[in-house]
Design a protein around this motif. Structure first.
Motif, PDB file in Angstrom:
ATOM      1  N   SER B 230     -35.674 -32.830   0.650  1.00 30.97           N
ATOM      2  CA  SER B 230     -35.628 -32.946   2.109  1.00 30.97           C
ATOM      3  C   SER B 230     -34.489 -33.891   2.460  1.00 30.97           C
ATOM      4  O   SER B 230     -34.078 -34.722   1.638  1.00 30.97           O
ATOM      5  CB  SER B 230     -36.953 -33.497   2.665  1.00 30.97           C
ATOM      6  OG  SER B 230     -37.155 -34.825   2.184  1.00 30.97           O
ATOM      7  N   LEU B 231     -33.971 -33.757   3.693  1.00 26.52           N
ATOM      8  CA  LEU B 231     -32.882 -34.641   4.124  1.00 26.52           C
ATOM      9  C   LEU B 231     -32.842 -34.699   5.646  1.00 26.52           C
ATOM     10  O   LEU B 231     -33.081 -33.699   6.331  1.00 26.52           O
ATOM     11  CB  LEU B 231     -31.534 -34.132   3.584  1.00 26.52           C
ATOM     12  CG  LEU B 231     -30.362 -35.127   3.608  1.00 26.52           C
ATOM     13  CD1 LEU B 231     -30.614 -36.297   2.661  1.00 26.52           C
ATOM     14  CD2 LEU B 231     -29.047 -34.428   3.218  1.00 26.52           C
ATOM     15  N   THR B 232     -32.558 -35.897   6.158  1.00 22.66           N
ATOM     16  CA  THR B 232     -32.284 -36.052   7.590  1.00 22.66           C
ATOM     17  C   THR B 232     -31.278 -37.190   7.718  1.00 22.66           C
ATOM     18  O   THR B 232     -30.820 -37.736   6.702  1.00 22.66           O
ATOM     19  CB  THR B 232     -33.570 -36.319   8.400  1.00 22.66           C
ATOM     20  OG1 THR B 232     -33.287 -36.211   9.801  1.00 22.66           O
ATOM     21  CG2 THR B 232     -34.140 -37.716   8.125  1.00 22.66           C
ATOM     22  N   ASP B 233     -30.917 -37.553   8.959  1.00 16.76           N
ATOM     23  CA  ASP B 233     -30.011 -38.692   9.109  1.00 16.76           C
ATOM     24  C   ASP B 233     -30.649 -39.740   9.999  1.00 16.76           C
ATOM     25  O   ASP B 233     -31.473 -39.440  10.862  1.00 16.76           O
ATOM     26  CB  ASP B 233     -28.643 -38.267   9.661  1.00 16.76           C
ATOM     27  CG  ASP B 233     -28.693 -37.954  11.132  1.00 16.76           C
ATOM     28  OD1 ASP B 233     -29.452 -37.040  11.521  1.00 16.76           O
ATOM     29  OD2 ASP B 233     -27.996 -38.613  11.916  1.00 16.76           O
ATOM     30  N   ASN B 234     -30.270 -40.999   9.760  1.00 15.73           N
ATOM     31  CA  ASN B 234     -30.823 -42.120  10.504  1.00 15.73           C
ATOM     32  C   ASN B 234     -30.132 -42.219  11.863  1.00 15.73           C
ATOM     33  O   ASN B 234     -29.195 -42.974  12.034  1.00 15.73           O
ATOM     34  CB  ASN B 234     -30.630 -43.408   9.680  1.00 15.73           C
ATOM     35  CG  ASN B 234     -31.076 -44.642  10.430  1.00 15.73           C
ATOM     36  OD1 ASN B 234     -31.909 -44.542  11.326  1.00 15.73           O
ATOM     37  ND2 ASN B 234     -30.522 -45.780  10.065  1.00 15.73           N
ATOM     38  N   SER B 235     -30.634 -41.410  12.829  1.00 12.30           N
ATOM     39  CA  SER B 235     -30.021 -41.406  14.156  1.00 12.30           C
ATOM     40  C   SER B 235     -30.849 -42.184  15.164  1.00 12.30           C
ATOM     41  O   SER B 235     -30.308 -42.860  16.030  1.00 12.30           O
ATOM     42  CB  SER B 235     -29.815 -39.973  14.632  1.00 12.30           C
ATOM     43  OG  SER B 235     -31.006 -39.226  14.528  1.00 12.30           O
ATOM     44  N   ASP B 236     -32.192 -42.114  15.069  1.00  9.84           N
ATOM     45  CA  ASP B 236     -33.050 -42.733  16.085  1.00  9.84           C
ATOM     46  C   ASP B 236     -33.751 -43.996  15.592  1.00  9.84           C
ATOM     47  O   ASP B 236     -34.463 -44.649  16.355  1.00  9.84           O
ATOM     48  CB  ASP B 236     -34.117 -41.731  16.548  1.00  9.84           C
ATOM     49  CG  ASP B 236     -33.507 -40.551  17.288  1.00  9.84           C
ATOM     50  OD1 ASP B 236     -32.369 -40.690  17.770  1.00  9.84           O
ATOM     51  OD2 ASP B 236     -34.158 -39.507  17.375  1.00  9.84           O
ATOM     52  N   GLY B 237     -33.571 -44.339  14.324  1.00 11.41           N
ATOM     53  CA  GLY B 237     -34.262 -45.488  13.739  1.00 11.41           C
ATOM     54  C   GLY B 237     -34.874 -45.087  12.411  1.00 11.41           C
ATOM     55  O   GLY B 237     -35.436 -43.999  12.304  1.00 11.41           O
ATOM     56  N   LEU B 238     -34.805 -45.961  11.411  1.00 15.24           N
ATOM     57  CA  LEU B 238     -35.232 -45.586  10.061  1.00 15.24           C
ATOM     58  C   LEU B 238     -36.687 -45.137  10.014  1.00 15.24           C
ATOM     59  O   LEU B 238     -37.019 -44.098   9.434  1.00 15.24           O
ATOM     60  CB  LEU B 238     -35.022 -46.783   9.116  1.00 15.24           C
ATOM     61  CG  LEU B 238     -35.341 -46.533   7.653  1.00 15.24           C
ATOM     62  CD1 LEU B 238     -34.422 -45.479   7.063  1.00 15.24           C
ATOM     63  CD2 LEU B 238     -35.258 -47.835   6.858  1.00 15.24           C
ATOM     64  N   ILE B 239     -37.576 -45.924  10.637  1.00 13.23           N
ATOM     65  CA  ILE B 239     -39.002 -45.567  10.605  1.00 13.23           C
ATOM     66  C   ILE B 239     -39.232 -44.253  11.324  1.00 13.23           C
ATOM     67  O   ILE B 239     -39.947 -43.368  10.844  1.00 13.23           O
ATOM     68  CB  ILE B 239     -39.842 -46.703  11.251  1.00 13.23           C
ATOM     69  CG1 ILE B 239     -39.666 -48.011  10.472  1.00 13.23           C
ATOM     70  CG2 ILE B 239     -41.303 -46.300  11.337  1.00 13.23           C
ATOM     71  CD1 ILE B 239     -40.083 -47.955   9.034  1.00 13.23           C
TER      72      ILE B 239
END
Lengths: 340, 340
Positions: B230-239
């Motif tokens: 799985s993968l996403t990016d830290n755009s809105d906050g890590l948690i």
């Protein structure tokens, strides 16, 4: 009242976008325009036919500049947003396949508006089996709707560009010209949608067309299959859009006045509003009628001849020769929609 | 002064978007971000590799909400706009290929701002050989920039989605965490960019990162090649972003406090601003650091381990178990960016 659909609608119309938050707003969009491709960081699009290419375009709508909820419902704004983007896809000779929608919205906007907007987008896109595959929702002072449309060109034939018109081509069109401008003039004349006489079917039809113009699927790919030389859509005004073809192709486009003359509906609206219908025909955009040129003997289905492509005047007396004429003369009106 | 480049620049900075009009504004964009694909009703994209798929995403930036010219130059806003969109493409394991930009702008905006914005877009996109292939420019009260990014997934491997994390996976990341939030905190602490002490290299670096974060090409496709789950990016906050993976995958993500603890730069900035650097790490977004999970023995290049994927608590005592923990406990801060 125990109608669950009714109570759900009531609840949604009482809620604002700010109260629903990002997740609730996205849920309202996805319920109105469902797609299995939507919901991750980006949308993955299916494999296309071999020997095909992609086409992409974007158009942005600002509230009270490109639409007004005084005149149009949110559902109609959704229709119009798709029409203006898909018209650009069709004008390349391509078929629309997917839509992205980014919305900047005041938090006070009713959530129901977003749901209806997405429903209009879904309904307008479905004749092509196109779907809303992704988007973004953020907060802003004014409502701004940004649509990106993707499409496909199947097979090796070239796209239909602005620079392909040649001297001797016939100028062709598919769709009405001036109706959207007439609809806006009627709304402005009567002051509101409700004030437009409901028993006047022609006025209502023109107003409906202004608020939610529709495209006929197949007219773009049909023109490409019929090997037309150039194609665009009437978005900013007939003279202005034709001038784009003329300037890119280095030719002059001459419209036949008899072929573009205001039709019965425009004459009726002109009588009711006291305006010159030729202004609607020559400068009114947003009909998203396809306008192009062809050197083929057979016209594509749904097109008619409205003029011819001629050489740019080489007469030394003619300074700054017009790119577009009507029966060989400068058009009575030549302005159009100003983006800025 | 007879420096033509200089005088051209001077002329452009004196001109507003309204004075330049649509054609002049588009010319300023195209000169800063040239593309042979741009300029018709829609852009035609080249044929892709066999057995490939397309990826598309859109993100919208509103002035004084997502960026401010008080802090950032228009060039930096262009960088940031590309970074946040390309991060979503990378987070699918894909490679960015093309960009569309729709701008709604006040007519008083200097034309030079648009040119610099487009130059930032061009510079940020060029490491991928991606280019600006089309767009739209319209008038509005507030400046709104809508970017659509397209990308490609070559070969049959699946895209990297939010729902692939499995219990036992290691949580991995590529890039800094909390630096963008620290940069914003520094700007707010000192009140303006100029007021930030120029001799403090760490503060300047964090501020620059906030204003113009950059991606490393290959980190998305590298993760896909390394078969991460799985993968996403830290755009809105890590948690918040990790919670998206946890919720879509039906698992709990546990970060190792030691692996995500504020680094030397954040500790220095915390001292200068009097803030808790853990807030930047846990809730600050916009670093666009890639965060994912893998069950493979070998990590993709450029990634480090920052936690593990564990089962959702089945303890009946635990009501509403957290989707994300730090060393097994609820994180000290768990809020993040609110879009609405």
């Amino acid at each position: 009242m125990r109608n669950p659909a009714g109570s759900r609608r009531d609840r949604r119309s009482a809620v604002t976008v700010g109260q629903a938050g990002e997740a609730g707003t996205i849920a309202a969009i996805r319920s109105a325009a469902p797609s299995a491709l939507n919901g991750d960081d980006a949308a993955v699009l299916d494999v296309y036919a071999p020997n095909s290419r992609h086409v992409c375009t974007t158009d942005i709508l600002v509230q009270d500049r490109h639409f007004s909820f005084r005149y149009s419902s949110p559902y109609e704004v959704g229709i119009k947003a798709i029409t203006q983007n898909f018209a650009d896809i069709q004008a390349m000779g391509a078929r629309p396949t997917a839509v992205l929608m980014a919305i900047a919205t005041p938090t006070e906007l009713p959530l129901a508006h977003i749901h209806e907007l997405a429903r209009g987008i879904n309904d307008a896109a479905s004749p092509w089996s196109a779907e809303l595959v992704g988007g973004d929702v953020v907060r802003s002072k004014d409502l701004v709707i940004s649509i990106t449309a993707l499409g496909e060109l199947v097979g090796p034939a070239p796209a239909l560009t602005l620079d392909g018109a040649a001297v001797g081509d016939r100028v062709i069109a598919s769709g009405v010209i001036g109706h959207s401008a007439a609809g806006l003039a009627i709304l402005e004349h009567f002051g509101s949608r409700r004030a437009v006489p409901a028993d006047d079917a022609v006025l209502s039809e023109l107003v409906d067309w202004h608020c939610a113009p529709r495209l006929t699927p197949g007219r773009g790919s049909g023109a490409r299959a019929a090997k037309v030389n150039s194609l665009t859509d009437n978005s900013d005004g007939l003279i202005r859009d034709a001038a784009m073809i003329a300037e890119h192709s280095g030719v002059c486009i001459d419209f036949a006045a008899a072929a573009i003359a205001p039709d019965e509906k425009l004459l009726h609206a002109a009588e009711r509003t006291g305006q010159d219908p030729w202004r609607w025909v020559l400068t009114g955009g947003e009909d998203h009628t396809l306008v192009g040129t062809t050197s083929q003997a057979h016209l594509p289905t749904g097109y008619r001849v409205i003029g011819s492509v001629v050489a740019v005047s080489e007469d030394a007396e003619v300074v700054d020769p017009p790119a577009v004429t009507v029966d060989g003369r400068s058009p009575r009106y030549r302005d159009g929609w100003e983006s800025l």
